[in-house]
Design an enzyme around this catalytic site. Structure first.
Site, PDB file in Angstrom:
ATOM      1  N   GLU A 132      48.895  72.593 101.584  1.00  0.00           N
ATOM      2  CA  GLU A 132      50.737  71.938 100.573  1.00  0.00           C
ATOM      3  C   GLU A 132      50.751  73.254  99.707  1.00  0.00           C
ATOM      4  O   GLU A 132      50.366  73.894  98.734  1.00  0.00           O
ATOM      5  CB  GLU A 132      49.978  70.890 100.124  1.00  0.00           C
ATOM      6  CG  GLU A 132      49.737  69.856 101.341  1.00  0.00           C
ATOM      7  CD  GLU A 132      49.698  68.455 100.346  1.00  0.00           C
ATOM      8  OE1 GLU A 132      50.243  67.625 101.245  1.00  0.00           O
ATOM      9  OE2 GLU A 132      48.709  68.538  99.853  1.00  0.00           O
ATOM     10  N   CYS A 162      38.355  72.177  97.392  1.00  0.00           N
ATOM     11  CA  CYS A 162      37.885  72.665  96.527  1.00  0.00           C
ATOM     12  C   CYS A 162      36.426  72.472  95.848  1.00  0.00           C
ATOM     13  O   CYS A 162      36.096  71.848  96.118  1.00  0.00           O
ATOM     14  CB  CYS A 162      38.904  72.402  95.233  1.00  0.00           C
ATOM     15  SG  CYS A 162      38.452  73.357  92.807  1.00  0.00           S
ATOM     16  N   CYS A 168      40.660  63.773  91.108  1.00  0.00           N
ATOM     17  CA  CYS A 168      41.557  65.285  91.772  1.00  0.00           C
ATOM     18  C   CYS A 168      40.936  64.713  93.051  1.00  0.00           C
ATOM     19  O   CYS A 168      40.108  64.873  93.206  1.00  0.00           O
ATOM     20  CB  CYS A 168      41.308  66.618  91.135  1.00  0.00           C
ATOM     21  SG  CYS A 168      42.271  68.021  92.234  1.00  0.00           S
ATOM     22  N   CYS A 224      50.350  66.685  90.706  1.00  0.00           N
ATOM     23  CA  CYS A 224      49.590  67.281  90.110  1.00  0.00           C
ATOM     24  C   CYS A 224      47.432  65.856  90.498  1.00  0.00           C
ATOM     25  O   CYS A 224      48.052  65.542  90.558  1.00  0.00           O
ATOM     26  CB  CYS A 224      49.485  66.664  88.764  1.00  0.00           C
ATOM     27  SG  CYS A 224      50.864  68.076  87.782  1.00  0.00           S
TER      28      CYS A 224
HETATM   29  N1  SAH Z   1      42.128  73.891  89.775  1.00  0.00           N
HETATM   30  C1  SAH Z   1      43.044  74.128  88.739  1.00  0.00           C
HETATM   31  C2  SAH Z   1      44.363  74.239  89.397  1.00  0.00           C
HETATM   32  C3  SAH Z   1      44.355  72.997  90.449  1.00  0.00           C
HETATM   33  S1  SAH Z   1      44.781  71.534  89.413  1.00  0.00           S
HETATM   34  C4  SAH Z   1      42.784  73.562  87.874  1.00  0.00           C
HETATM   35  O1  SAH Z   1      42.007  72.868  87.502  1.00  0.00           O
HETATM   36  O2  SAH Z   1      43.527  73.873  86.569  1.00  0.00           O
HETATM   37  C5  SAH Z   1      45.968  71.611  88.665  1.00  0.00           C
HETATM   38  C6  SAH Z   1      46.073  70.255  86.922  1.00  0.00           C
HETATM   39  O3  SAH Z   1      46.475  69.333  88.074  1.00  0.00           O
HETATM   40  C7  SAH Z   1      45.288  70.295  86.478  1.00  0.00           C
HETATM   41  O4  SAH Z   1      45.087  70.702  85.369  1.00  0.00           O
HETATM   42  C8  SAH Z   1      44.721  69.552  86.750  1.00  0.00           C
HETATM   43  O5  SAH Z   1      43.715  69.163  86.081  1.00  0.00           O
HETATM   44  C9  SAH Z   1      46.043  68.294  87.038  1.00  0.00           C
HETATM   45  N2  SAH Z   1      45.538  67.142  87.627  1.00  0.00           N
HETATM   46  C10 SAH Z   1      44.186  67.009  89.365  1.00  0.00           C
HETATM   47  N3  SAH Z   1      44.618  65.320  89.386  1.00  0.00           N
HETATM   48  C11 SAH Z   1      45.292  64.920  88.740  1.00  0.00           C
HETATM   49  C12 SAH Z   1      45.497  63.623  88.561  1.00  0.00           C
HETATM   50  N4  SAH Z   1      45.181  63.008  89.340  1.00  0.00           N
HETATM   51  N5  SAH Z   1      46.572  62.960  87.656  1.00  0.00           N
HETATM   52  C13 SAH Z   1      47.050  64.234  87.077  1.00  0.00           C
HETATM   53  N6  SAH Z   1      46.814  65.266  87.651  1.00  0.00           N
HETATM   54  C14 SAH Z   1      46.117  65.429  88.119  1.00  0.00           C
END
Ligand code: SAH
Length: 345
Positions: free
Chosen positions: A90, A110, A117, A331
Site C-alpha cells: 500500500e 514487517c 501497528c 499511520c
Molecule cells: N518501521 C518504520 C516505518 C513505518 S511506521 C517505523 O517504525 O518508524 C510509520 C509510523 O507510524 C511510525 O512512527 C509508527 O510507530 C507509527 N504507527 C504505527 N502504528 C500506529 C498506530 N496504530 N497509530 C499511530 N501511529 C502508528
C-alpha cells in the site's frame, strides 16, 4: 531479466560502456524512465532501433499493477498494488496545497512487531526491491499526474531493515537524472535500528530521520517496540546524536499517544528531555485504532495538556491527526489487505 529500475545512473552508464555505447545514452534512458515515465523501450524514440531492441532483450521495465484505490474524505488516497509475485503493498498520497507527500512502503509485512501497528500482524514476507520502491512514486507522478514534492518512508515495513534497496532507491529518487527529489524533502522513519542509522549517515545525504520513539523509559519502550531490547534508549539516542553530527540533517521524534500508557505529564517531561538533547521536533500522533489491538486513543484534554507541557519545555511540537483513518490509510494501519477485505471506490 534484470529490472533496469534497480540500477543507479552510474550503473546504467557502466552497462552502456559494456555494450560499447556512448555514455550519454544513459541520460536518455533515465529521461524516458523517470522524467517521462515510459514503460517500453520501443517508445524511446531518440535511441537507434537496434539499441532499443538490445535493451529490450537485456532489461525489463517494471511497473506496479494497481488493484484498488481508497479515497478518504480528507483527500488522502490509498493505493493498493499487486506485485509480480502476488503480494500486496500500500502507498498513501497526502495532498496539501501545492505539496503532495507520498508515504512509501519498503517491505511486505514487517519483522519488528510494534505493539500498536498493523503492518506486522501477518509477519514478514519480503523486502521490496529498489524498483518496487521507486515504482510507487512513478505511478503517482506519471499515471495519476500528481506533483509528488515530498517522500516519507513510513508505509509498511522497516526501511533500515532493507538498507541496500532503500539506499539505492533514494539515490535514484534524489539524482537529477532520476526524479530529482531533494534529500531534505525525504524522511526515513525507523523503529530504532541502530546499525542502520549509522550506515544511513554514511550515505552522506541530508535525508531527515524520524525516530519512532513512543516511550521514554526502556521498560515501557520494550513493551511497545520490542527492538528496544536490542537497541535501548541510550544507544539509540547516541546513534541519533552521531547522525546529526556533520550538519544539515534533522531528526523528528514520532510519539504515538496511547490512553493510559504513555500520555502522562511525566512521559511528556521525559520526551522533552530527549527532544532537547537531539534538538528534535516532536510529532505527536494520537493512536490510530487497529482492529484486534488492545489500545485506545487518549482523551482530547489529555492530549492538549501533553502538548502544552512540551511547549512549556520549549520543545517544538506538532500534533498530527493522522490522515486517511476512514480508509485504513493512517499511520500504522497499512497491512496490504486485499480487495476481499476492503471495498475500494
Ligand atoms: N518501521 C518504520 C516505518 C513505518 S511506521 C517505523 O517504525 O518508524 C510509520 C509510523 O507510524 C511510525 O512512527 C509508527 O510507530 C507509527 N504507527 C504505527 N502504528 C500506529 C498506530 N496504530 N497509530 C499511530 N501511529 C502508528
Amino acid at each position: 531479466m534484470k529490472d533496469i529500475k534497480n540500477l543507479t545512473f552510474e550503473e546504467v552508464k557502466a552497462e552502456f560502456e559494456k555494450l560499447g555505447e556512448a555514455s550519454f545514452r544513459a541520460g536518455q534512458v533515465f529521461d524516458w524512465l523517470y522524467h517521462r515515465g515510459a514503460l517500453r523501450f520501443a517508445d524511446f524514440t531518440n535511441l537507434p532501433k537496434k539499441l532499443r531492441d538490445e535493451l529490450a532483450a537485456t532489461f525489463a521495465i517494471s511497473s506496479l499493477d494497481l488493484f484498488g484505490v481508497f479515497r478518504s474524505q480528507d483527500r488522502t488516497r490509498k493505493f493498493l498494488f499487486r506485485l509480480g509475485d502476488g503480494n500486496f503493498i500500500e502507498t498513501v498520497l497526502i495532498p496539501a496545497g501545492t505539496r503532495a507527500t507520498v508515504c512509501l512502503s519498503t517491505q511486505v509485512g514487517c519483522k519488528f512487531l510494534c505493539g500498536f501497528c498493523a503492518s506486522g500482524l501477518r509477519g514478514f514476507v519480503r523486502d521490496l526491491t529498489s524498483a518496487e520502491i521507486i515504482n510507487q512514486v512513478l505511478f503517482l507522478k506519471h499515471r495519476e499526474g500528481e506533483p509528488v514534492t515530498n517522500l516519507v518512508f513510513m508505509g509498511m515495513g522497516e526501511p533500515l531493515d532493507n538498507f541496500e534497496h532503500l539506499a539505492k532507491a533514494i539515490r535514484i529518487l534524489n539524482s537529477p537524472e532520476g526524479l530529482g527529489i531533494a534529500a531534505r524533502r525525504m524522511t526515513v522513519s525507523t523503529c530504532g535500528i541502530v546499525p542502520g542509522i549509522r550506515r544511513f549517515k554514511g550515505l552522506g545525504l541530508q535525508v531527515n530521520l524520524s525516530i519512532s520513539l513512543h516511550a521514554v523509559t526502556d521498560e515501557k519502550r520494550t513493551r511497545l517496540v520490542p527492538i528496544n531490547k536490542k537497541y535501548p534508549l541510550e544507544t539509540l539516542i547516541e546513534a541519533c546524536q552521531d547522525y546529526l553530527g556533520g550538519g544539515g540533517r534533522k531528526i523528528t521524534l514520532e510519539y504515538v499517544l496511547i490512553r493510559g500508557f504513555n500520555d502522562s505529564l511525566t512521559d511528556a517531561d521525559g520526551l522533552a528531555g530527549i527532544a532537547r538533547r537531539l534538538k528534535a521536533k516532536v510529532n505527536l500522533i494520537p493512536y490510530s485504532p487497529v482492529q484486534g489491538l488492545p489500545y485506545e486513543v487518549p482523551a482530547e484534554d489529555k492530549i492538549r495538556l501533553f502538548v502544552q507541557r512540551l511547549e512549556e519545555r520549549n520543545v517544538s511540537v506538532t500534533l498530527r491527526h493522522s490522515k486517511g483513518s476512514d480508509i485504513q490509510a493512517a499511520c500504522g494501519q497499512l497491512a496490504g489487505r486485499t480487495l476481499l477485505e476492503e471495498n475500494p471506490s
